[in-house]
Structures are given as structure tokens and as C-alpha cells.
Design a protein around this motif. Structure first.
Motif, mmCIF file in Angstrom:
data_model
loop_
_atom_site.group_PDB
_atom_site.id
_atom_site.type_symbol
_atom_site.label_atom_id
_atom_site.label_comp_id
_atom_site.label_asym_id
_atom_site.label_seq_id
_atom_site.Cartn_x
_atom_site.Cartn_y
_atom_site.Cartn_z
ATOM 1 N N TYR A 134 0.500 -7.907 -4.799
ATOM 2 C CA TYR A 134 -0.287 -7.771 -3.580
ATOM 3 C C TYR A 134 -1.757 -7.543 -3.949
ATOM 4 O O TYR A 134 -2.077 -6.943 -4.985
ATOM 5 N N GLN A 163 -8.385 -2.354 3.952
ATOM 6 C CA GLN A 163 -7.347 -3.220 4.514
ATOM 7 C C GLN A 163 -5.987 -2.853 3.939
ATOM 8 O O GLN A 163 -5.889 -2.149 2.932
ATOM 9 N N GLY A 164 -4.954 -3.355 4.578
ATOM 10 C CA GLY A 164 -3.624 -3.182 4.030
ATOM 11 C C GLY A 164 -3.348 -4.200 2.935
ATOM 12 O O GLY A 164 -4.042 -5.204 2.823
ATOM 13 N N PRO A 165 -2.342 -3.950 2.111
ATOM 14 C CA PRO A 165 -2.010 -4.912 1.052
ATOM 15 C C PRO A 165 -1.603 -6.265 1.630
ATOM 16 O O PRO A 165 -0.981 -6.331 2.689
ATOM 17 N N PHE A 223 6.367 0.432 -5.225
ATOM 18 C CA PHE A 223 5.050 0.013 -5.664
ATOM 19 C C PHE A 223 4.592 0.759 -6.909
ATOM 20 O O PHE A 223 4.905 1.936 -7.098
ATOM 21 N N GLY A 224 3.813 0.046 -7.729
ATOM 22 C CA GLY A 224 3.120 0.673 -8.832
ATOM 23 C C GLY A 224 1.814 1.291 -8.361
ATOM 24 O O GLY A 224 1.455 1.182 -7.183
ATOM 25 N N ALA A 225 1.105 1.915 -9.295
ATOM 26 C CA ALA A 225 -0.139 2.606 -8.961
ATOM 27 C C ALA A 225 -1.299 1.643 -8.744
ATOM 28 O O ALA A 225 -2.311 2.020 -8.153
ATOM 29 N N PHE A 260 8.716 -0.509 8.597
ATOM 30 C CA PHE A 260 8.499 0.479 7.551
ATOM 31 C C PHE A 260 7.203 1.258 7.804
ATOM 32 O O PHE A 260 6.255 0.723 8.374
ATOM 33 N N TYR A 320 4.758 3.295 5.107
ATOM 34 C CA TYR A 320 4.466 3.718 3.740
ATOM 35 C C TYR A 320 3.313 4.721 3.786
ATOM 36 O O TYR A 320 2.450 4.656 4.659
ATOM 37 N N GLN A 362 0.292 6.707 1.249
ATOM 38 C CA GLN A 362 -0.397 6.733 -0.041
ATOM 39 C C GLN A 362 -1.225 8.011 -0.107
ATOM 40 O O GLN A 362 -2.266 8.121 0.561
ATOM 41 N N GLY A 367 -4.871 9.316 -4.888
ATOM 42 C CA GLY A 367 -4.619 9.114 -6.306
ATOM 43 C C GLY A 367 -3.206 8.707 -6.663
ATOM 44 O O GLY A 367 -2.869 8.616 -7.849
ATOM 45 N N HIS A 395 0.551 6.255 -5.778
ATOM 46 C CA HIS A 395 0.960 4.929 -5.360
ATOM 47 C C HIS A 395 1.581 4.964 -3.958
ATOM 48 O O HIS A 395 1.903 6.036 -3.447
ATOM 49 N N LEU A 396 1.725 3.814 -3.376
ATOM 50 C CA LEU A 396 2.382 3.681 -2.079
ATOM 51 C C LEU A 396 3.831 4.132 -2.181
ATOM 52 O O LEU A 396 4.566 3.723 -3.080
ATOM 53 N N LEU A 426 7.504 4.901 0.193
ATOM 54 C CA LEU A 426 8.182 4.688 1.462
ATOM 55 C C LEU A 426 8.388 6.023 2.177
ATOM 56 O O LEU A 426 8.924 6.966 1.605
ATOM 57 N N GLU A 484 -3.256 8.142 3.363
ATOM 58 C CA GLU A 484 -3.396 6.923 4.164
ATOM 59 C C GLU A 484 -1.995 6.405 4.496
ATOM 60 O O GLU A 484 -1.121 6.358 3.622
ATOM 61 N N PHE A 532 0.474 3.427 6.165
ATOM 62 C CA PHE A 532 0.544 1.994 6.442
ATOM 63 C C PHE A 532 1.855 1.658 7.145
ATOM 64 O O PHE A 532 2.938 2.027 6.677
ATOM 65 N N LEU A 552 6.530 -8.448 3.074
ATOM 66 C CA LEU A 552 5.986 -7.371 3.897
ATOM 67 C C LEU A 552 4.615 -7.765 4.443
ATOM 68 O O LEU A 552 3.756 -8.208 3.691
ATOM 69 N N PHE A 609 1.509 -5.923 6.185
ATOM 70 C CA PHE A 609 1.009 -4.566 6.406
ATOM 71 C C PHE A 609 -0.051 -4.522 7.496
ATOM 72 O O PHE A 609 -0.819 -5.473 7.689
ATOM 73 N N GLY A 610 -0.123 -3.392 8.174
ATOM 74 C CA GLY A 610 -1.268 -3.085 9.015
ATOM 75 C C GLY A 610 -2.435 -2.664 8.146
ATOM 76 O O GLY A 610 -2.311 -2.538 6.924
ATOM 77 N N GLY A 611 -3.567 -2.410 8.785
ATOM 78 C CA GLY A 611 -4.777 -2.078 8.046
ATOM 79 C C GLY A 611 -4.830 -0.654 7.518
ATOM 80 O O GLY A 611 -5.729 -0.318 6.752
#
Lengths: 117, 116
Positions: free
Chosen positions: A35, A41-43, A108-110, B34, B36, B38, B41, B43-44, B46, B88, B90, B104, B106-108
Motif C-alpha cells: 500500500y 490520506q488513507g492507505p 500490517f508492517g510498520a 473494518f 484500524y 494507528q 509510532g 503500525h496499523l 485491527l 489515527e 481508519f 481494502l 480505506f477512508g482518509g
């Protein structure tokens, strides 16, 4: 359980240079995704692999972006040449890839934060 | 093409306040939904998901979301937020037909800041 590993975490390059990102998915996950997440913005999905085959690359700018997953495990995403608008976070995700919906959760990864100057 | 809209880009609230984040999607068929999160610092991760059944789903850390099919909405709620909920958030959608794969959308995102 180890998560999705990505490297490098940060990369700064000048426009027209090339860059590559690496991703190692969760062990046993057949499906791998790249992604692009632009600031604010979102991914957005760039490419999806099922094992080592491409499932969806409709939003991959193929004139400059390429990706491969040769042995169905690790993957690399390359940009050549980079443009200013490629500055973003590049996220890798993986999922089991089975038909059962409950098993298709993406992890997801970092991410790799790319700055193109 | 399907899209996902999150109504607020930024939300600021105090600890113990209630949180509700709006999410609407533009796809007329059956979807998987879904949320998600974040954290700074990190990762995303669920937060929760909806596939079918009870439209009120509960996730981790006291979050819940309600799927309202007639409104194409999947709003996220938490009755009492903590400083550690600063993150954040999503919303994301996967249409449930074979050709959609597992893509997927995603929204903003909504940045939530909880003041201690």
C-alpha cells in the motif's frame, strides 16, 4: 508470533534516483499487499500477490513501480525513477489468503517512510 | 469505484468524554467492514471487524461499531476515552464479491487527540 517486517524504516533520496523496499510477511501467509499512504490520506493498494502470482496491480504506476515475490515469501517494491509525488509511507501487509473470510484479516508492517527531494 | 468517507479529519476531546467517529461507504452490495487504529509510532492494527450477523460489534480496548446497512454506515464509538486512545483511526471496506479479491479501500482517517 512475529509480525510483518519491513525495511528500511526511512529512506531519503533525490528525484530520479531509484529505491527498493523489502517486506517479509507473517509466516504461512499466502497473500501479500503493498500500500501507498500519502500524508493525510488513507492507505491505497498498489499491488496484491497470492503466493508468487499477481492478483491485482491495477493501481500500480507500472512505468516506474515494480514489485516481485519470487519464492512466494519475501517481496520487494522498487521505484525507478522516483518523483517528488512518490513521497509517502509504503506499507506491506499480509493475510492467510484462505477462502474463509475470517482468515483474510490483513496484518500490517510498520512501513517505510520515503522522502523524495 | 467504491469509496469510504470519514467525516472528521481531526477530533480533540478530554479524557472520559465519549467518542463517535463516522464512516460511510459507497457500495451497494454486501461488504466486510473494518476499523484500524494507528497509535503514534506504531503500525496499523485491527480494532474490530464486521462480516455478518449482529450489526453491533465489539472490538479491543472498549471500542464498538454499529453497521447500519440502510445508511451505508459503520460508525465507531467508545463511551469513555483515555489519553492512550490518542491515535489515527481508519475505516476500511472490502466488497464481498469474488472479483474484489481482498482489496481494502480505506477512508482518509481521523486523528483523535485525547487531552489528559
Amino acid at each position: 508470533e512475529a509480525g510483518v517486517a519491513q525495511s528500511p524504516r526511512y529512506k531519503i533520496i533525490e528525484k530520479r534516483q531509484s529505491v527498493a523496499f523489502w517486506c517479509n510477511p507473517i509466516s504461512g501467509h499466502a497473500t501479500l499487499y503493498w500500500y501507498q499512504q500519502i500524508l493525510g490520506q488513507g492507505p491505497k493498494l498498489l499491488i496484491q500477490f497470492q503466493n508468487n502470482g499477481v492478483v491485482d496491480d491495477s493501481q500500480l504506476p507500472k512505468d516506474r513501480f515494480s514489485a516481485e515475490r519470487l519464492k512466494g515469501v519475501d517481496s520487494t517494491l522498487k521505484i525507478q525513477p522516483a518523483k517528488l509525488e512518490d513521497s509517502a509511507v509504503y506499507l506491506c501487509a499480509s493475510s492467510l489468503g484462505r477462502s474463509s473470510l475470517a482468515k483474510n484479516i490483513q496484518y500490517f508492517g510498520a512501513g517505510t517512510r520515503l522522502s523524495v527531494l | 469505484a467504491q469509496s469510504v468517507s470519514q467525516h472528521n479529519h481531526h477530533v480533540i476531546l478530554s479524557e472520559a468524554a465519549s467518542l463517535e467517529l463516522g464512516c460511510n461507504y459507497s457500495y451497494g452490495g454486501t461488504v466486510n467492514l473494518f476499523w484500524y487504529v494507528q497509535y503514534p509510532g506504531q503500525h496499523l492494527q485491527l480494532l474490530l471487524k464486521y462480516f455478518s450477523g449482529d450489526p453491533l460489534v465489539k472490538g479491543i480496548k472498549g471500542f464498538e461499531a454499529e453497521f447500519i446497512k440502510s445508511k451505508f454506515s459503520f460508525n465507531l464509538r467508545k463511551p469513555s476515552v483515555q489519553w492512550s486512545d490518542t491515535a489515527e483511526y481508519f475505516c476500511a471496506v472490502i466488497p464481498r464479491f469474488k472479483a474484489a479479491g481482498n482489496k481494502l479501500t480505506f477512508g482518509g482517517g481521523t486523528r483523535v487527540l485525547v487531552k489528559p
